[in-house]
Design an enzyme around this catalytic site. Structure first.
Site, PDB file in Angstrom:
ATOM      1  N   LEU A   1      23.105 -20.571 -62.574  1.00  0.00           N
ATOM      2  CA  LEU A   1      23.320 -20.973 -63.966  1.00  0.00           C
ATOM      3  C   LEU A   1      22.574 -20.053 -64.932  1.00  0.00           C
ATOM      4  CD1 LEU A   1      23.175 -24.854 -63.560  1.00  0.00           C
ATOM      5  CD2 LEU A   1      25.194 -23.380 -63.679  1.00  0.00           C
TER       6      LEU A   1
ATOM      7  N   HIS B   1       5.494 -34.534 -86.008  1.00  0.00           N
ATOM      8  CA  HIS B   1       6.808 -34.581 -86.655  1.00  0.00           C
ATOM      9  C   HIS B   1       6.937 -33.402 -87.601  1.00  0.00           C
ATOM     10  CE1 HIS B   1      10.429 -36.131 -88.512  1.00  0.00           C
ATOM     11  NE2 HIS B   1       9.882 -35.867 -89.696  1.00  0.00           N
TER      12      HIS B   1
END
Ligand code: NAI
Length: 468
Positions: free
Chosen positions: A189, A446
């Site tokens: 992959l 965040h």
């Protein structure tokens, strides 16, 4: 101690061997390390993890410029790709790390020797150098860390030009127009994505019903979808039966259930796993018998059946991953120095460096259920993560698998850009036997992609904040 006598002789200077030698030397053991390659770092540094990451980076840059730059107001006309420059960059990355590892070894007064090592008895190693000269090393302890080599399949024997292993697929001199990759694991992959992003028409032929067999089926399906957008088509449940050279290149024949399929190719990459490398080690001289997979059996202290001889990394049982070998290298050096070396096999992360990456640790939902665990699953899609939206990285999902009885985290699977970095938090929680509650209550910066992992942990008890 005579010059050719050592507390420890390590055979193989890959991530397992050289890390073991460094730790042994830190602990005061007189140490030598032997490798047949001129350069240190083994498969990982020379033909594996590191060069493939350099190629992945180059091809991602090109792909982003070609497909996404304009969305950001970056207008590049007439951009084209030069394979030779990409390879030069890859070689420079490898060379820099080769010299870095050599510096680490020589600065610690570890004796370094290039040649092929053969065990003569449980304390004698003969090393044949490239000029055919033999040198004898006497060792109180020996660690075998000789790694692995690509496995071949009889229907597609390697010829190094048309039918290749990863060793050659990291060094193609031009972009193959059509590339058939046999095996949908990490190597297939990753290298399939490299050449696919550069314009190759890539078909991954995978025997099992899903690609990325270390992942849950739902994640593998999402990954196949993401790869398809990058020019990589995955044919699962498909077994290769043979090939033919034609006037138009190569034809690969395969069976998918009752269907007979033919794939046209210019190159075929066979990436169906690796096998332990123990040739010319002289295991028979010390009575070591390999198991049915060619691995050297060891006990919990990495000791083989022979006195004084230990083995680590790809030549023993367990996942064939550089970091597993490294940690075993540290553990065995500590054990040999009289300390308590240990590796937690329940918390070894695995990563497939596609884009998005897939990172896993512990057991997935599918195998947890097969093993009879009652589990609670929490999932959170990257499409609901603010940082992902701001960075074109919404393809993916974070998934937490927790024991229904105790809430202990059994495993985590993440498909996301930078999943290889995000998984670290999950590994740490698992290392300390953390619960999904622990992960859910860990304050996470965040906006970050890592918030998707926290939200997945919250979702275990159906209280994700940013999901309906
Ligand atoms: P793998 O074992 O990860 O995957 C091989 C795949 O080939 C499997 O899905 C298997 O079902 C399939 N397969 C086997 N025989 C087949 C056949 N005849 N036809 C079609 N499909 C067939 O092996 P891979 O990718 O070659 O990697 C070798 C080792 O190196 C693995 O242990 C892997 O974890 C490690 N590695 C890890 C990397 C990473 O951590 N990112 C990168 C590269 C390798």
């Amino acid at each position: 101690m005579p010059e050719n006598t050592f507390d420890l002789v390590v055979i193989g200077a890959g991530p397992g061997g050289y890390v073991c030698a460094i730790r042994a030397s830190q602990l005061g053991l007189k140490t030598a390390i032997i490798d047949k390659r001129a350069e240190l770092g083994g498969t990982c540094l020379n033909v594996g993890c590191i060069p493939s990451k350099a190629l992945l980076h180059s091809s991602e840059l090109y792909y982003d410029i070609a497909h996404h730059a304009a969305d950001h107001g970056i207008l590049i006309e007439g951009s084209r790709f030069d394979v030779a420059t990409m390879m030069k960059n890859k070689d420079a990355v490898v060379a820099k790390l080769n010299s870095g590892v050599k510096h680490l070894i020589t600065k610690r007064n570890i004796t370094l020797f290039q040649g092929t090592a053969t065990l003569k008895n449980s304390s004698t190693v003969a090393v044949l150098n490239t000029e055919g000269k033999e040198q004898i090393f006497i060792a109180k302890k020996i660690v075998i860390a000789t790694g692995s080599v690509p496995s071949a399949i009889p229907s597609l024997p390697f010829d190094g030009v048309s039918i290749v292993s990863s060793d050659q697929a990291i060094a193609f001199t031009e972009i193959p127009k059509r590339l058939v990759v046999v095996g949908g694991g990490a190597i297939g992959l990753e290298l399939g994505s490299v050449w696919g992003r550069l314009g190759s028409q890539v078909t991954v032929v995978e025997f099992l019903p899903q690609i990325a067999p270390s992942c849950d089926a739902d994640i593998a399906k999402l990954l196949a979808r993401a790869l398809k957008k990058q020019g990589v088509t995955c044919e699962t449940g498909t077994g290769v039966t043979g090939y033919k050279k034609t006037s138009d290149g190569l034809e690969v024949y395969a069976k998918q259930g009752d269907k007979e399929l033919t794939f046209k190719a210019d190159k075929i990459l066979v990436a169906v796993g690796r096998r332990p490398f123990t040739e010319s080690l002289g295991l028979e001289n010390v009575g070591i018998k390999t198991d049915d997979k060619g691995r050297i059996p060891v006990d919990h202290h990495y000791k083989t059946s022979a006195d004084n001889i230990y083995a680590i990394g790809d030549v023993i049982q367990g996942v064939m991953l550089a970091h597993k070998a490294e940690d075993e290298g540290v553990a065995v050096a500590e054990i040999l120095a009289g300390k308590a070396g240990h590796v937690n096999y329940n918390a070894i992360p695995g990563v497939i460096y596609t884009q998005p990456e897939v990172a896993t640790v512990g057991i997935g939902e599918d195998s947890a259920k097969k093993q009879g665990f009652a589990v609670n699953i929490g999932k959170f899609a990257l499409s609901a993560n603010g940082r992902a939206i701001a960075s074109d990285a919404t393809d993916g999902i974070a998934k937490v698998i927790a024991c229904a009885k105790t809430d202990r985290i059994l495993g985590v699977q993440i498909m996301a850009s930078n999943a290889s970095e995000i998984i670290g938090a999950a590994v740490t929680h698992m290392e300390y036997c953390g619960s999904s509650e622990d992960l859910a209550r860990t304050v996470t910066a965040h906006p970050t992609l890592s918030e998707a992992l926290k939200e997945a942990a919250l979702a275990v008890e159906k209280r994700a904040i940013h999901a309906l």
